[in-house]
Design an enzyme around this catalytic site. Sequence first.
Site, PDB file in Angstrom:
ATOM      1  N   ARG A  88      -0.019  -2.805  13.206  1.00 22.28           N
ATOM      2  CA  ARG A  88       0.006  -3.435  14.522  1.00 22.28           C
ATOM      3  C   ARG A  88       1.438  -3.799  14.873  1.00 22.28           C
ATOM      4  NH1 ARG A  88      -4.147  -6.929  12.489  1.00 22.28           N
ATOM      5  NH2 ARG A  88      -2.667  -8.641  12.560  1.00 22.28           N
ATOM      6  N   TYR A 228      -1.441   4.817  15.815  1.00 28.94           N
ATOM      7  CA  TYR A 228      -1.984   4.201  14.602  1.00 28.94           C
ATOM      8  C   TYR A 228      -3.010   3.118  14.902  1.00 28.94           C
ATOM      9  CZ  TYR A 228      -2.214   2.285   9.917  1.00 28.94           C
ATOM     10  OH  TYR A 228      -2.660   1.868   8.686  1.00 28.94           O
ATOM     11  N   LYS A 237      -9.410  -3.871  18.284  1.00 25.97           N
ATOM     12  CA  LYS A 237      -8.891  -5.206  18.607  1.00 25.97           C
ATOM     13  C   LYS A 237      -8.649  -5.383  20.107  1.00 25.97           C
ATOM     14  CE  LYS A 237      -8.406  -6.055  14.108  1.00 25.97           C
ATOM     15  NZ  LYS A 237      -9.375  -6.815  13.328  1.00 25.97           N
ATOM     16  N   ALA A 280      -6.862  -9.002   5.343  1.00 22.44           N
ATOM     17  CA  ALA A 280      -6.562  -8.925   3.905  1.00 22.44           C
ATOM     18  C   ALA A 280      -6.772 -10.246   3.182  1.00 22.44           C
ATOM     19  CB  ALA A 280      -5.129  -8.417   3.679  1.00 22.44           C
ATOM     20  N   THR A 284     -13.787  -8.106   3.994  1.00 22.43           N
ATOM     21  CA  THR A 284     -14.726  -7.019   3.712  1.00 22.43           C
ATOM     22  C   THR A 284     -15.457  -7.267   2.402  1.00 22.43           C
ATOM     23  OG1 THR A 284     -13.332  -5.465   4.946  1.00 22.43           O
ATOM     24  CG2 THR A 284     -14.931  -4.526   3.437  1.00 22.43           C
ATOM     25  N   ASP A 306     -15.944  -7.083  10.570  1.00 24.35           N
ATOM     26  CA  ASP A 306     -14.679  -7.422  11.215  1.00 24.35           C
ATOM     27  C   ASP A 306     -14.814  -8.165  12.534  1.00 24.35           C
ATOM     28  OD1 ASP A 306     -11.820  -7.362  11.277  1.00 24.35           O
ATOM     29  OD2 ASP A 306     -11.891  -5.717  12.714  1.00 24.35           O
ATOM     30  N   ALA A 397      -2.433   0.630   4.379  1.00 21.06           N
ATOM     31  CA  ALA A 397      -3.193   1.878   4.423  1.00 21.06           C
ATOM     32  C   ALA A 397      -4.656   1.586   4.737  1.00 21.06           C
ATOM     33  CB  ALA A 397      -3.072   2.614   3.093  1.00 21.06           C
ATOM     34  N   ARG A 398      -5.312   2.518   5.432  1.00 14.80           N
ATOM     35  CA  ARG A 398      -6.643   2.252   5.974  1.00 14.80           C
ATOM     36  C   ARG A 398      -7.654   3.358   5.652  1.00 14.80           C
ATOM     37  NH1 ARG A 398      -7.439  -2.805   8.791  1.00 14.80           N
ATOM     38  NH2 ARG A 398      -5.324  -3.676   8.946  1.00 14.80           N
ATOM     39  N   ARG A 429      -5.817 -17.691   3.353  1.00 10.89           N
ATOM     40  CA  ARG A 429      -5.219 -17.531   2.021  1.00 10.89           C
ATOM     41  C   ARG A 429      -4.250 -18.684   1.806  1.00 10.89           C
ATOM     42  NH1 ARG A 429      -4.029 -13.207  -1.597  1.00 10.89           N
ATOM     43  NH2 ARG A 429      -5.283 -11.821  -0.295  1.00 10.89           N
TER      44      ARG A 429
END
Length: 623
Positions: A88, A228, A237, A280, A284, A306, A397-398, A429
């Site tokens: 992003r 991307y 999004k 992250a 998930t 998500d 990476a996705r 986090r």
Amino acid sequence: MRSLASQTPALHNAMDCPDYVRNRQLREWVGEIAQLTRPDRIHWCDGSQAEYDALCHQLVAGGTFRKLHSKKRPDSYLALSDPSDVARVEDRTFICTTRSEDAGPTNNWTDPQEMKQRLLALFDGSMRGRTLYIVPFSMGPLGSPISHIGVELTDSAYVAISMRIMTRMGREAIEALGTEGGFVACLHSVGMPLGPGQEDVRWPCNKDHKYIVHFPEEKAIWSYGSGYGGNALLGKKCFALRIASCMGRQQGWLAEHMLILGVESPQGEKNYVAAAFPSACGKTNFAMMIPPAAFKGWKVTTVGDDIAWIKPGADGRLYAINPEYGFFGVAPGTSEKSNPNAMATLSRNCIFTNVAITPEGDVWWEGMTEEPPAQLTDWQGLPWTPDCGRKAAHPNARFTVPASQCPSMDAAWETPEGVPISAFVFGGRRGTTVPLVTESFDWTDGVYMAATLGSETTAAATAKVGEVRRDPMAMLPFCGYHIGDYFDHWLGIGRGLKHPPRIFHVNWFRKDGDGKFLWPGYGENMRVLKWIVDRCQGRLEAAESPLGWMPRRQDMVWDGLKVSNETFDELMSLDREAWTEELRLHEQLFAQIQDRLPPELAQKRELFLARLSGAPARWTVPF
């Protein structure tokens, strides 16, 4: 924009659309964009398997895709992006409203007319030498009262096939639109027109100009220069959060950066939980959790990983759908240990972007196995060995994969009415300060804690990795309007509910003095989830802390997990000085919002400070 009188061959092609395209607004818009961008060809996507296969074959022939091993990873492909186009681009993401104050302090704002003039100059001829793909899609099950239709015009076949995975894309979406239905208009170009005889590149994009622009007042998205992820898959999004959050505010519902999961007891009691985590942060993993052996007979099912669209029902409860049809997840860190359901989902029919490839033609990324392979080709197409000093896969990476392949998908995940939400869970986090789990005393307390959510940043964001930033409700990059009005909207939703969900805050990432995680996470999070469900059902008492209700040690299931009294104490403890500082930092966020801060939240901050002032220097849960 140019008069339609000066039609090009591409424009004639646009008007020669399939018979089932009866929406006048759509036909006229496609004609205008074809005239502006001047593609060589136009393709109306029907969403069929044959179309998907043909486009994948085209991308393989052009070098964008590499087909993976047919037995190890059937019907799957690897794409490697340009190194300038990997994530992003928040600093190039804009909310363009007539009044700058409506975008608010957490968004980049530009005057919509000024931005349109800038973008029209870039889009002028931007699709020369390329194909314009018309991608109609439904966010949410077709026919659901919570769903909405969008149409993306793009010059990227990678986007077209990814949108087939991520949304309900094709002819049925256009038919659901009907003759007069409105839609979110999504325009995208990689920003790399081709001159006569010019060869294309593996990953076309524009290295100098990238814009992801939202016009909430007209429900439109224009994206230029990036191919991307969420920069280009505009249903994700851009539509599902930034535009949809504005629609939800106007229409009385919520568009949230949330997973949705179901929890079923051995007795068949079912509860649904929606949870918000920044990228992250284990989102998930939580959505696809497998309970440990101590929870025999318990089931956790996945509705979405998500995004959640949530509307009040006639019974005074909130109901949620997953507006997406696929998963676009972060690959690094995903493994059989961390998320076996995700690994099973990725076994076939998957597009991987910016992971490494093995000599045998399978994929690999950091964290996938305990020991890395002896040699790979990395995400930049370079030879890689474990001692070369580089990451094999890009940290962001996705994978893009159909949700229907996930073994844990809930039987009701496509129910048009949505599923009833019993609890909201928010978590970031945090290595210190924030306890394992807290239940807010009431809705306003919960909104306060979610609004001031802090999290250490990851590779999905542009801030320095490891830096703590405020990420209100995990929506900082995604709220399409003033964040203070967003908080007020949440408060208003709660006031209108007869049966509001309870609100919880969790932190899986607290560390001890040696920097080691205190909580094992992954499937063991089921122990916290069960306590949450029990609280929603009114089955358990709890300890009252300055921040909210907390579990006592005896309130949680510990069979099969060794957690000492000292570790539990550290997981749940509150440091008065640290939390006083935390609340001081909240004031920095509130100062940005100024006169649009709901007074209820300012009052809650003072109440939290008062509670802390009367607490011990180190508060712990009584045994």
